[in-house]
Enzyme design. Structure first.
Site, short mmCIF file in Angstrom:
data_model
loop_
_atom_site.label_atom_id
_atom_site.label_comp_id
_atom_site.label_asym_id
_atom_site.label_seq_id
_atom_site.Cartn_x
_atom_site.Cartn_y
_atom_site.Cartn_z
N TYR A 150 0.90 -1.27 -0.13
CA TYR A 150 -0.10 -0.09 -0.11
C TYR A 150 0.95 1.30 -0.16
O TYR A 150 0.35 2.31 0.06
CB TYR A 150 -0.99 0.04 1.23
N ASP B 271 -0.89 -11.07 8.91
CA ASP B 271 -0.13 -12.36 8.55
C ASP B 271 1.10 -11.99 8.82
O ASP B 271 1.99 -13.15 9.16
CB ASP B 271 -0.20 -12.28 6.99
N HIS C 91 5.03 -6.50 -4.13
CA HIS C 91 3.53 -6.67 -4.35
C HIS C 91 3.15 -5.40 -4.14
O HIS C 91 3.21 -4.48 -3.50
CB HIS C 91 3.23 -7.71 -3.47
N TYR D 284 -11.12 -1.61 0.43
CA TYR D 284 -11.21 -1.13 1.89
C TYR D 284 -9.88 -0.51 2.11
O TYR D 284 -9.84 0.48 3.04
CB TYR D 284 -11.22 -2.36 2.65
N ARG D 285 -9.07 -0.51 1.40
CA ARG D 285 -7.72 0.27 1.51
C ARG D 285 -7.19 0.14 0.09
O ARG D 285 -7.10 -0.63 -0.69
CB ARG D 285 -7.02 -0.56 2.40
C1 EUG Z 1 -3.45 -9.46 3.27
C2 EUG Z 1 -4.64 -9.11 3.77
C3 EUG Z 1 -5.01 -8.01 3.99
C4 EUG Z 1 -4.61 -7.05 3.08
C5 EUG Z 1 -3.15 -7.22 2.55
C6 EUG Z 1 -2.60 -8.61 2.46
C7 EUG Z 1 -3.08 -10.78 3.14
C8 EUG Z 1 -2.63 -11.58 2.09
C9 EUG Z 1 -7.09 -8.42 4.86
O1 EUG Z 1 -6.06 -7.52 4.30
O2 EUG Z 1 -4.84 -5.68 3.38
C10 EUG Z 1 -2.40 -12.94 2.09
#
Ligand code: EUG
Length: 607
Positions: free
Chosen positions: A147, A208, A447, A528-529
């Site tokens: 992001y 994560d 990413h 959402y973002r």
């Molecule tokens: C993930 C989850 C997110 C996000 C970016 C990455 C996980 C990836 C639920 O939000 O904003 C496997």
């Protein structure tokens, strides 16, 4: 060479470095680092675009202003960003730019980084920014990867690295199950603190990857995987430095000497906290967070489903179970491409062709894996003592097996380093570092996320899946979808993994993202973002009532930040001085992030 020095240095660990990793993860992190640098060919380059000075101020005046700030904060706490840009990696990330840049690496860069140690120093920095009309961009730890990382939206902003010196856990209340945190407390650090104090009765909720700031992630409305996975919903109380330098405490924090700041989030009067999340209306210097009671046992489970079309019926099964709390956590439904990529090998190990990796190749790899062949994998967790879990798991089993070919994977059949166990830990509030392995898919792996929200319904899941897949194929990009199921909605997370030293692939990723955002909006879905470079476009899709919400946000921005110094452009909210000068990024503006100048201030800029 820079790169080799970087690659072999040992990974920073807690408690020596606030942004370091937990000691129990150190070896894993060291191995992860080897994988990252094995795929790294991008050199550390000489800077081409120096000096970096924000628009609206001359270079000499800017340098003099920095000297003034040095006199206030101490010379070592003001750094000019004029050295080569080192991308590092997750655990040794830069605070000067986006280490996973989708633009030219010198586009979204800070002019300087400053390190306050107290709320009072943050106030001083804000007053200084108003005096000289310098854009400032606060980060907590700067690990907002996918992001924008640590990068400011306006090139040449002065980054305020809050985390480096403001990283105290101010309170952990073991009776109320709450804590009060500064910006530099990571999920790793909070987890360690509970362990150290022997507070086994309380859990944290971690995303994560656990290296992010609890405060920063929560303000960006990040997600974790226990029943406390909606971080924003679980916070209680903020301390905020406003863009004009005043400090406020929200909720019960406004009542002097109160003892309910972290237990009752609302206080009296309008609920102000909302305007400080995903915004540019204030700098949050303290945040209260609730902690989850240890449920007295847990058991994670995994089901696999064979066909792409199984996604639809699966969602219809998940929705009532999730809303009814039989499925208790924010679970993930991951596509086989993610299952394969998270094993950490480069794509070239499986396939050398160009264009998206064929499904047959993925299935062949899955057949060889401990989990076996599948298209979708559901990772969930049941909490509580055994008899409570058994009751819920029996319902889940009966329901999931209605899908022909559904398989329950026996955890005992899975080796210790299998991804399943990472999900198991994360859903139990134990932070990890496994997830970033799919970034090794391409050389110089980076990413960027596309994260639309939808109901938990067959039609919605399939529409988003089909749209994303089609566009990924059109642009020759591998498709990595994962659904994170909240309570009544889900976030589809599509991570585009790209070589950040390959301009052509970066452009393809950007074009694909812009198409996905527009097509999702046409179908009624919003993100959402999002990444800094997509914020204008995403904000533009929230256009109901002739853009009524953005007009409201702009009115707030102009009232709270009349000089427009705080994080201009964040979340698509541009202060008055920037509006109408071409600062918004769009498909047409391409990779250019800057507009043409800023307006002079309307009123005297300091009293
Ligand atoms: C993930 C989850 C997110 C996000 C970016 C990455 C996980 C990836 C639920 O939000 O904003 C496997």
């Amino acid at each position: 060479m820079f790169l080799e020095q970087e690659a072999t240095a040992s990974v920073p660990a807690l408690p020596e470095v606030h942004s370091g990793i937990s000691s129990f993860l150190l070896e894993k992190a060291q191995n992860a680092k080897v994988g990252v640098f094995e795929g790294r060919t991008k050199p550390v380059r000489e800077r081409q675009r120096l000096p970096v000075v924000p628009q609206g101020i001359e270079r000499d005046e800017f340098l003099a202003a920095l000297d003034e700030l040095k006199a206030q904060l101490g010379g070592e706490f003001v750094e000019v960003n004029d050295k080569p840009l080192r991308d590092g990696w997750y655990m040794e990330h830069p605070n000067t730019h986006d280490m996973m840049t989708i633009l030219d690496e010198e586009e979204l860069v800070a002019s300087a980084v400053v390190y306050p140690s107290t709320t009072e120093e943050v106030q001083q920095i804000v007053l200084w920014a108003n005096k000289y009309l310098i854009p400032i961009f606060p980060i907590s730890m700067g690990r907002n990867l996918g992001y924008g990382g640590a990068a400011p939206r306006v090139r040449g902003s002065v980054t305020i690295d809050l985390g480096k010196r403001m990283n105290k856990i101010l309170d952990i209340n073991s009776e109320d199950y709450t804590c009060l945190l500064e910006p530099g407390v990571s999920f790793y650090a909070l987890y360690e603190a509970l362990k150290e104090k022997g507070y086994d009765h309380m859990w944290i909720d971690t995303p994560d990857l656990g290296g992010g700031s609890v405060l920063g992630n929560t303000l960006d409305r990040g997600v974790g995987y226990t029943p406390y996975g909606d971080h924003w919903a679980c916070h209680a109380g903020l301390e905020v430095v406003l863009p004009t330098g005043e400090v406020i405490r929200t909720g019960m924090g406004a009542l002097p000497e109160n003892n309910t700041w972290q237990t009752f989030p609302y206080g009296f009067g309008p609920y102000s906290d909302g305007i400080f999340s995903q915004s540019n209306f204030g700098i949050v210097t303290k945040m209260g967070m609730t902690l989850m009671p240890n449920p007295g046992g847990y058991e994670s489970f995994m089901y696999t489903f064979q066909n792409e079309e199984d996604l639809g019926p699966l969602m219809e099964i998940i929705r009532p179970l999730r809303i009814g709390m039989i499925l208790e956590n924010v679970a993930q439904v991951r596509h086989i491409a993610q299952t394969i990529a998270v094993r950490g090998h480069p794509r070239s190990k499986f396939y050398q062709g160009s264009g998206p990796i064929p499904d047959e190749v993925l299935h062949a790899a899955a057949v060889e894996s401990p989990v076996g062949d599948h298209t979708w994998a559901y990772y969930g967790m049941s909490y509580g003592p055994p008899h409570i879990r058994a009751y819920k798991l029996a319902i889940v089993d009966a329901e999931f097996r209605k899908i022909p070919g559904a398989k329950k994977v026996d955890p005992k059949s899975l080796p210790e380093d299998e991804y399943f166990w990472s999900r198991d830990r994360i859903a139990a509030g134990i932070p990890d570092i496994h997830e970033l392995r799919w970034v090794n898919w391409t050389p110089n792996g980076a990413h960027i996320a596309f994260s639309p929200v939808s109901p938990i319904r067959s039609a919605d899941a399939m529409k988003l899946f089909d749209m994303g897949k089609k566009l990924h194929h059109q642009y020759g990009i591998d498709f990595f979808p994962a659904f994170c199921v909240g309570l009544r909605e889900m976030h589809l997370i599509v991570e585009i993994v790209f070589d950040r030293d390959d301009a052509e692939r970066k452009k393809a990723a950007m074009d694909c993202l812009r198409d996905m955002i527009d097509q999702a909006a046409a179908l009624g879905y919003g993100e959402y973002r999002t990444h800094l470079v997509l914020m204008d476009q995403v904000a533009g899709t929230y256009s109901w009532g002739d853009g009524a919400l953005m007009k409201f946000n702009e009115r707030l921005k102009d009232a709270l930040d009349p000089n427009g110094i705080l994080a201009p452009g964040k979340s698509g909210i541009w202060p008055k001085r920037y509006r109408g000068r071409g600062w918004e990024m769009s498909r047409e503006s391409g990779p250019v992030s800057e507009g043409k100048g800023v307006a002079p201030p309307e009123a005297p800029n300091h009293s």
